[in-house]
Design an enzyme around this catalytic site. Structure first.
Site, PDB file in Angstrom:
ATOM      1  CE  LYS A 124       0.677  -6.444  -0.963  1.00  0.00           C
ATOM      2  NZ  LYS A 124      -0.698  -6.190  -1.245  1.00  0.00           N
TER       3      LYS A 124
ATOM      4  CE  LYS B 174      -3.181  -1.018   8.181  1.00  0.00           C
ATOM      5  NZ  LYS B 174      -3.133  -0.112   7.044  1.00  0.00           N
TER       6      LYS B 174
ATOM      7  CE  LYS C 294      -8.184  -4.884   2.580  1.00  0.00           C
ATOM      8  NZ  LYS C 294      -6.973  -4.089   2.451  1.00  0.00           N
TER       9      LYS C 294
END
Ligand code: TRP
Length: 332
Positions: free
Chosen positions: A114, A196, A199
């Site tokens: 991040k 992956k 979202k």
């Protein structure tokens, strides 16, 4: 009567729930409602470690609650709540910050990822995210924490923090186990089967959200990245795209990989992709319809999360009181 084991998990309302969130997590949660005492929450405190648009965050948090319920999480059987409604999370988070080491926090993969992605906003919250997550978990003394592979490291750190605390103060926290479902645990992006289905990254062109319309779902599946071998065969090493589609189809229809291979033997990818798309449309249709109905019923959603927060707080308070006493705070 024997006490039920406790299970707890959270999802950040920082993006729309996807087919991956459903097949990898929520679908399995609902199957455990009778066996376990389950807590699920919208991790809004965690969401703001990355800059959010306030109106979007507020809307998404309630939408996510509606979607959880639409996916089959019955609020009568599961405790569903919003993290910021139970202030004990932030309070225990602070205490646990004082028992989490700088070195440990620096080694967290998610922090490193991040920080790289948000180089202009590497804030303290992003760094101490795992201590808040440890607090989320330890407040409820759960036996299991169902998480994806990417969160396993955080659960391991939670165990380390709990053991460290218990070692100093006696048995305060139950040390939880991560709980990683074997099937359908990882649904990959249709546009990049190496990653992956995300979202949070609203620009992932290969994500199917729970609220996508049938025509959008069909378009996404028709464009799904595959390979040029034109043979529907499960081979997650060499045929990642096809294997991902097979996993999705298997979850949606209950068919085994062998059955799917037979069903599409000698056919190209076109008809396979259409079949997978259609199975997903049918899988998600009742969820989307129910979620749409619930989103319009704000009063109901407010009732659910208020009742959930009350139940959660009762347990959370007990743990926090014990912790405050152990570390030497004066009782109120
Ligand atoms: N960190 C988790 C994620 O990014 C969300 C989360 C927050 C969580 N607190 C939790 C998951 C506690 C399990 C338990 O997906």
């Amino acid at each position: 009567m024997e006490e039920k084991k406790v299970m707890l998990s959270g999802i950040k309302p920082s993006g729309d729930l996807t087919l991956g969130s459903y097949l990898g997590a929520i679908k399995h949660w609902k199957e455990r409602a009778d066996e376990f005492d389950c807590y699920y929450f919208m991790a809004d405190l965690h969401a703001i470690t990355v800059r959010q648009n306030p109106a979007d965050l507020r809307r998404r948090t309630l939408e996510q609650l509606a979607q959880y319920i639409a996916c089959g999480l019955d609020p009568e059987k599961n405790t569903l709540f919003i993290q910021s409604h139970v202030h004990e999370h932030a309070e225990l988070g602070w205490v646990l910050n004082c028992y989490a080491m700088f070195g440990e926090l620096s080694r967290m993969t998610q922090f490193k990822d991040k920080s790289a992605k948000n180089a202009d906003n590497i804030n303290g919250g992003l760094f101490t995210y795992p201590s808040l997550m440890a607090a989320d978990i330890l407040l409820y003394q759960p036996d299991y924490v169902p998480v994806g592979e990417d969160q396993k490291q955080h659960v391991e750190l939670t165990r380390d923090i709990a053991n460290r605390f218990n070692h100093i103060y006696g048995d305060v926290f139950k040390v939880p186990e991560p709980y990683i479902p074997k099937v359908g645990a990882r649904i990959m992006s249709l546009a990049n089967p190496e990653a992956k289905m995300s979202k949070s990254e609203n620009d992932d062109p290969g994500r199917v959200t729970l609220m996508d319309k049938p025509e959008d779902i069909m378009r996404l599946f028709k464009r799904a990245i595959t390979d040029c071998d034109a043979c529907v065969r499960y081979d997650p090493e060499n045929k990642k795209g096809i294997s991902n589609l097979m996993t999705i189809y298997s979850c949606a229809t209950g068919r085994t990989f062998a059955q799917i291979e037979t069903e599409f033997a000698g056919q190209g990818y076109g008809s396979f992709k259409t079949a997978v798309g259609e199975s997903v449309v049918e899988l998600l249709r009742p969820i989307r319809e129910e979620a749409t109905r619930l989103i319009a019923d704000k009063a109901y959603l407010q009732d659910v999360c208020r009742a959930g927060a009350q139940k959660a707080e009762y347990i959370a308070q007990k743990t926090l009181r014990k912790v405050y006493k152990k570390v030497g705070f004066v009782a109120k």
